[in-house]
Write an enzyme that holds these catalytic residues in place. Structure first.
Site, short mmCIF file in Angstrom:
data_model
loop_
_atom_site.label_atom_id
_atom_site.label_comp_id
_atom_site.label_asym_id
_atom_site.label_seq_id
_atom_site.Cartn_x
_atom_site.Cartn_y
_atom_site.Cartn_z
N ASP A 278 0.84 -1.19 0.00
CA ASP A 278 0.00 0.00 0.00
C ASP A 278 0.89 1.25 0.00
OD1 ASP A 278 -2.91 1.06 0.52
OD2 ASP A 278 -1.60 2.20 1.86
N HIS A 291 -4.58 14.83 -9.01
CA HIS A 291 -4.77 13.46 -9.49
C HIS A 291 -3.83 13.07 -10.64
CE1 HIS A 291 -8.16 12.31 -6.96
NE2 HIS A 291 -8.62 13.56 -7.11
N ASP A 295 -1.57 9.72 -10.46
CA ASP A 295 -1.50 8.65 -11.46
C ASP A 295 -0.05 8.36 -11.85
OD1 ASP A 295 -4.23 8.49 -11.42
OD2 ASP A 295 -4.54 9.60 -13.29
N GLU A 322 -4.57 2.37 -4.50
CA GLU A 322 -3.12 2.50 -4.36
C GLU A 322 -2.49 1.22 -3.82
OE1 GLU A 322 -4.89 4.23 -0.49
OE2 GLU A 322 -5.43 4.01 -2.60
#
Length: 413
Positions: A278, A291, A295, A322
Site C-alpha cells: 500500500d 490526481h 497517477d 493504491e
C-alpha cells in the site's frame, strides 16, 4: 472484331482482380509455390489420360490414312509414347525433385510434349496420299483443346502452344500443296475452325488463370485478416488482464496465476507467500499534488516494484486503488521478508517528493506478508490475502515505510 472486343472487355472488367501477373514479385512467387504441387499432379493424371486417347487415334490413322498407318503407329507407339511415359514417370516417383525445378521449366516440358503430339500428326499428314487428309487435319483440334483447357497451361504458354498447333496445320497444308484432293473446299473452313477454337479456348484459358489468381489473392487477404483479427483478439485478451494505468497485470490476471500456483504448490508441498503493498498517505499525496501527479506516482511505484522482483515466478498485480499484491512461489519466511524489504527500499529510493506529509517527505510503501502451505493448510488463497492485509495494517500502525509478517505464518512455514 467481336472476338477482339470480348477479350478487351474481359481484360478491363473488375480491375481490382489481378490480370496475369502480380505486381509484387514475392506474391507472384507465393502463387507459383502454392499451385505447383497441384499442377504437377494434374499434369500427370491428365497427361496419362491424353496419352491413352492419343494412341486410340490409331483407329483414325487406319481408316483415314491407311497408306501411312505403320508410320503413324511407329510415331505414336515407338517414339512419342516412350518419351511421354518417361516424362510422366519422373514426377510419379520423385515429385519432390520435380517441385524443385522452376515452374516455367516444368510448364515448358509439358508444352513441348503437346507440340510433339501435333508434330507427329503433321508428319503423317505430309506423308499421306489419302483423299481424306483434309478432314484428318481436324485431329489437331483435340490436341489444341488438350493444351489450352485440359492441361490448363499458363496463358503465355497456352498462347505459344496454340500458335505451334496452328503452325503445324499451315505446314501440313503448304507441304501437301499440289497433291490431289477430292474435297479442296474443306481446307479453308477447317483452318478457320481451328483458328476460332484456338481463340475461344485461349479466352477461356485467360479467364481461368485470372480467376485462379483472384482466388489466391482473396485467400491471402482472408489469411491476413484472420491473422490481424487473431492478433487483435490476443491484444484485447492481454489488455483485459492488464491494468490500464500502471501497465502491470490486473486483479483478474492475478487470480488466474494465483490459482494455478496454488494447485502446483498443493502437489509439491511447498509454501507460497502473498504480499500486500500500500502506498503510504496516498490520499494526502493526491490532495496536495493533484490526481494527474497521483497517477504518475502509481506508475512509477509499479515500475519500481516490478524491477525489484527478481524472482522468476513472482507475480505483481494492481489490487485496487493504491494497493498492489505480490505472489511469491516457493517461499519461506526468510525469502518473504527479504523481498518485502527490497520492495520498500525500491520505492523509497525513487525519491518522489511527498508534499502532503509522507514519511521523511518522500513517497513510501507499507507491506504486509503471509505464508501458506496449500498441501496442508485448510484455508484458501483469499484467507491468506486477508492475513497479509492484517499484517499490512500492523505495518501502518507501526509507522509505515516498513513490512510486517503475519505471526501465524512464522509458525506454519
Amino acid at each position: 472484331m467481336s472476338l477482339v472486343m470480348a477479350v478487351r472487355d474481359w481484360v478491363r472488367r473488375d480491375r481490382r482482380q489481378p490480370v496475369l501477373r502480380f505486381g509484387d514479385a514475392a506474391q507472384e512467387q507465393r502463387f507459383i509455390d502454392s499451385t505447383q504441387d497441384a499442377r504437377i499432379r494434374h499434369f500427370m493424371v491428365s497427361g496419362m489420360v491424353a496419352l491413352v486417347i492419343f494412341n486410340l487415334f490409331l483407329l483414325s490413322d487406319w481408316l483415314m490414312a491407311p497408306d501411312t498407318f505403320w508410320l503413324a503407329a511407329r510415331l505414336r507407339l515407338l517414339v512419342f509414347t516412350p518419351v511421354a511415359l518417361a516424362v510422366l514417370y519422373l514426377p510419379w516417383r520423385r515429385i519432390d525433385l520435380v517441385k524443385a525445378v522452376p515452374a516455367h521449366v516444368v510448364e515448358s516440358v509439358i508444352v513441348a510434349s503437346g507440340v510433339a503430339a501435333a508434330a507427329c500428326l503433321t508428319v503423317v499428314l505430309i506423308a499421306t496420299d489419302s483423299p481424306y487428309a483434309g478432314m484428318y487435319r481436324c485431329g489437331l483440334l483435340p490436341i489444341l483443346v488438350y493444351g489450352t483447357l485440359v492441361q490448363r497451361f499458363r496463358f503465355r504458354f497456352a498462347l505459344l502452344f496454340a500458335a505451334c498447333v496452328v503452325a503445324c496445320h499451315l505446314a501440313s497444308l503448304w507441304l501437301a500443296m499440289g497433291q490431289p484432293s477430292p474435297y479442296p473446299e474443306i481446307e479453308a473452313p477447317a483452318f478457320l475452325v481451328l483458328v476460332v477454337v484456338a481463340g475461344y479456348t485461349l479466352i477461356m484459358n485467360f479467364r481461368m488463370e485470372k480467376e485462379e489468381r483472384h482466388r489466391f489473392q482473396q485467400k491471402e487477404r482472408q489469411a491476413l485478416l484472420r491473422s490481424e483479427l487473431e492478433a487483435s483478439q490476443a491484444q484485447m485478451a492481454a489488455l483485459s488482464r492488464q491494468d490500464a494505468l500502471t501497465g502491470v497485470p490486473n486483479r483478474r490476471r492475478f487470480d488466474e496465476v494465483a490459482q494455478a500456483q496454488w494447485r502446483q504448490h498443493e502437489r509439491s508441498g511447498e509454501c507460497l507467500a502473498v504480499l500486500l503493498v500500500d502506498v503510504d498517505h496516498f490520499k494526502a499525496y493526491n490532495d496536495h499534488h493533484g490526481h494527474p501527479a497521483g497517477d504518475q506516482c502509481l506508475k512509477l511505484v509499479a515500475q519500481a516494484l516490478q524491477t525489484a522482483l527478481r524472482e522468476p515466478d513472482a507475480a505483481l498485480a494492481r489490487w485496487g486503488g493504491e494497493e498492489f499484491i505480490v505472489l511469491l512461489p516457493h517461499a519461506d519466511v526468510a525469502l518473504t521478508e527479504a523481498v518485502a524489504a527490497r520492495l520498500c527500499a525500491a520505492v523509497r529510493m525513487l525519491g518522489l517528493r511527498h508534499g502532503g506529509g509522507g514519511v521523511n517527505g518522500v513517497v513510501t510503501i507499507s507491506v504486509g506478508a503471509a505464508l501458506a502451505c496449500p498441501a496442508t493448510d485448510r484455508k484458501q488463497l483469499p484467507a491468506v490475502a486477508g492475513q497479509a492485509d492484517a499484517a499490512l495494517y500492523q505495518a501502518k500502525r507501526d509507522g509505515r515505510d516498513r513490512h510486517r509478517m503475519d505471526a501465524g505464518s512464522r509458525e506454519r512455514c
